[in-house]
Design a protein around this motif. Structure first.
Motif, PDB file in Angstrom:
ATOM      1  N   ALA A 101      26.427  37.352  56.826  1.00  0.00           N
ATOM      2  CA  ALA A 101      26.555  36.129  56.030  1.00  0.00           C
ATOM      3  C   ALA A 101      26.377  36.365  54.529  1.00  0.00           C
ATOM      4  CB  ALA A 101      25.582  35.062  56.529  1.00  0.00           C
ATOM      5  N   PRO A 102      25.398  37.195  54.094  1.00  0.00           N
ATOM      6  CA  PRO A 102      25.269  37.404  52.643  1.00  0.00           C
ATOM      7  C   PRO A 102      26.492  38.062  52.009  1.00  0.00           C
ATOM      8  CG  PRO A 102      23.266  38.101  53.761  1.00  0.00           C
ATOM      9  CD  PRO A 102      24.288  37.811  54.827  1.00  0.00           C
ATOM     10  N   LEU A 103      27.154  38.931  52.757  1.00  0.00           N
ATOM     11  CA  LEU A 103      28.359  39.581  52.220  1.00  0.00           C
ATOM     12  C   LEU A 103      29.492  38.566  52.053  1.00  0.00           C
ATOM     13  CD1 LEU A 103      28.284  42.862  54.350  1.00  0.00           C
ATOM     14  CD2 LEU A 103      27.512  42.535  51.983  1.00  0.00           C
ATOM     15  N   ILE A 104      29.647  37.701  53.027  1.00  0.00           N
ATOM     16  CA  ILE A 104      30.689  36.669  52.951  1.00  0.00           C
ATOM     17  C   ILE A 104      30.376  35.695  51.822  1.00  0.00           C
ATOM     18  CG2 ILE A 104      31.778  34.762  54.199  1.00  0.00           C
ATOM     19  CD1 ILE A 104      31.124  36.374  56.810  1.00  0.00           C
ATOM     20  N   ALA A 105      29.120  35.286  51.714  1.00  0.00           N
ATOM     21  CA  ALA A 105      28.721  34.352  50.657  1.00  0.00           C
ATOM     22  C   ALA A 105      28.900  34.983  49.276  1.00  0.00           C
ATOM     23  CB  ALA A 105      27.266  33.918  50.864  1.00  0.00           C
ATOM     24  N   ALA A 106      28.584  36.261  49.167  1.00  0.00           N
ATOM     25  CA  ALA A 106      28.752  36.952  47.882  1.00  0.00           C
ATOM     26  C   ALA A 106      30.230  37.024  47.495  1.00  0.00           C
ATOM     27  CB  ALA A 106      28.153  38.354  47.947  1.00  0.00           C
ATOM     28  N   ALA A 107      31.081  37.302  48.459  1.00  0.00           N
ATOM     29  CA  ALA A 107      32.519  37.343  48.175  1.00  0.00           C
ATOM     30  C   ALA A 107      33.028  35.959  47.771  1.00  0.00           C
ATOM     31  CB  ALA A 107      33.287  37.855  49.391  1.00  0.00           C
ATOM     32  N   ALA A 108      32.512  34.924  48.414  1.00  0.00           N
ATOM     33  CA  ALA A 108      32.922  33.557  48.074  1.00  0.00           C
ATOM     34  C   ALA A 108      32.436  33.155  46.689  1.00  0.00           C
ATOM     35  CB  ALA A 108      32.393  32.582  49.121  1.00  0.00           C
ATOM     36  N   ALA A 109      31.342  33.744  46.236  1.00  0.00           N
ATOM     37  CA  ALA A 109      30.773  33.392  44.929  1.00  0.00           C
ATOM     38  C   ALA A 109      31.530  34.031  43.765  1.00  0.00           C
ATOM     39  CB  ALA A 109      29.301  33.818  44.864  1.00  0.00           C
ATOM     40  N   ILE A 110      32.301  35.068  44.013  1.00  0.00           N
ATOM     41  CA  ILE A 110      32.968  35.802  42.928  1.00  0.00           C
ATOM     42  C   ILE A 110      33.820  34.894  42.048  1.00  0.00           C
ATOM     43  CG2 ILE A 110      34.698  37.575  42.390  1.00  0.00           C
ATOM     44  CD1 ILE A 110      33.504  39.233  44.689  1.00  0.00           C
ATOM     45  N   PRO A 111      34.715  34.062  42.596  1.00  0.00           N
ATOM     46  CA  PRO A 111      35.551  33.241  41.696  1.00  0.00           C
ATOM     47  C   PRO A 111      34.747  32.284  40.813  1.00  0.00           C
ATOM     48  CG  PRO A 111      36.436  33.205  43.928  1.00  0.00           C
ATOM     49  CD  PRO A 111      35.101  33.884  43.999  1.00  0.00           C
ATOM     50  N   ILE A 112      33.717  31.663  41.378  1.00  0.00           N
ATOM     51  CA  ILE A 112      32.931  30.706  40.594  1.00  0.00           C
ATOM     52  C   ILE A 112      32.104  31.432  39.544  1.00  0.00           C
ATOM     53  CG2 ILE A 112      31.124  28.942  40.727  1.00  0.00           C
ATOM     54  CD1 ILE A 112      32.291  28.386  43.611  1.00  0.00           C
ATOM     55  N   THR A 113      31.489  32.538  39.940  1.00  0.00           N
ATOM     56  CA  THR A 113      30.715  33.333  38.992  1.00  0.00           C
ATOM     57  C   THR A 113      31.618  33.870  37.886  1.00  0.00           C
ATOM     58  OG1 THR A 113      29.238  33.954  40.803  1.00  0.00           O
ATOM     59  CG2 THR A 113      29.085  35.248  38.792  1.00  0.00           C
ATOM     60  N   PHE A 114      32.844  34.222  38.253  1.00  0.00           N
ATOM     61  CA  PHE A 114      33.813  34.700  37.263  1.00  0.00           C
ATOM     62  C   PHE A 114      34.115  33.616  36.233  1.00  0.00           C
ATOM     63  CE2 PHE A 114      38.350  34.889  36.031  1.00  0.00           C
ATOM     64  CZ  PHE A 114      38.314  36.047  35.265  1.00  0.00           C
TER      65      PHE A 114
END
Length: 168
Positions: free
Chosen positions: A99-112
Motif C-alpha cells: 500500500a505505501p508504494l501505491i500511495a507514493a506513486a499516486a502522490a507523485i502528480p500532486i506533489t509535482f
C-alpha cells in the motif's frame, strides 16, 4: 522543457532522494537513536532534493524564498501518502506491505504540482518599482505592468521575461 520532461525529472529526483534518505538513515543509525537518524536523514535528503529539483528538474536558480517554501512539497506528499495508505489498507483491503508504494506513486502528480508551483513562481523581490528620479526603466528590474491606471510611463516599460523573473 516540457511539463512531461519536468515530471520525469521530478520522479528521478524522487528516486535519488529516497536513496539518499535511506543511505543517510543507515549511516546515522550507527551513532544516533532511530528517530533522530530518521529526522536528520529526512532533513538532509530534503535539502538535496531542493537543489536537485531547482537545477535538474526545473532549471531555476535556488532562492531563500523557494528554499523556505519547499518543505510544503513534503507536507503534501506526507498527507497524500498517509491518507492513501489508510484508504488502500482499511477501506479497500490492500496489503499493508504494498500500500505505501501505491500511495507514493499516486502522490507523485500532486506533489509535482506543488513543487512546480513553488520552484517556478517568480519571487516578489524580482519586481522593483522604478524611482521617478531614475528615468525610464529598462531590463528585468522594471517591474510588472500595473494596468492602465498607472499612466503612460508604465505602458512603455518592458515586461521581464520568465527566466529573468525566476533568477531573482
Amino acid at each position: 522543457m516540457t511539463v512531461r520532461g519536468q515530471l520525469i525529472r521530478f520522479a528521478l529526483v524522487g528516486v535519488v532522494n529516497t536513496g539518499t534518505y535511506y543511505g543517510c538513515y543507515l549511516v546515522l543509525l550507527t551513532w544516533l537513536p532511530y528517530v533522530a537518524a530518521h529526522v536528520a536523514a529526512f532533513v538532509l535528503s530534503m535539502i538535496g532534493s531542493f537543489f536537485l529539483n531547482s537545477y535538474f528538474t526545473y532549471r531555476t536558480r535556488p532562492t531563500w524564498r523557494k528554499f523556505l517554501l519547499f518543505p510544503l512539497t513534503n507536507a503534501a506528499n506526507f498527507t497524500i501518502t498517509t491518507c492513501g495508505v489508510y484508504l488502500l489498507v482499511d477501506v479497500l483491503g490492500f496489503s499493508r506491505t504494498y500500500a505505501p508504494l501505491i500511495a507514493a506513486a499516486a502522490a507523485i502528480p500532486i506533489t509535482f504540482v506543488v513543487s512546480r508551483t513553488i520552484m517556478l513562481r517568480p519571487d516578489p523581490a524580482a519586481y522593483t518599482e522604478p524611482s521617478p528620479a531614475a528615468g525610464p526603466a529598462s531590463g528585468p528590474a522594471s517591474g510588472p505592468p500595473s494596468g492602465p491606471a498607472s499612466g503612460p510611463a508604465s505602458a512603455s516599460a518592458p515586461v521581464p521575461s520568465r527566466a529573468a523573473r525566476i533568477d531573482k
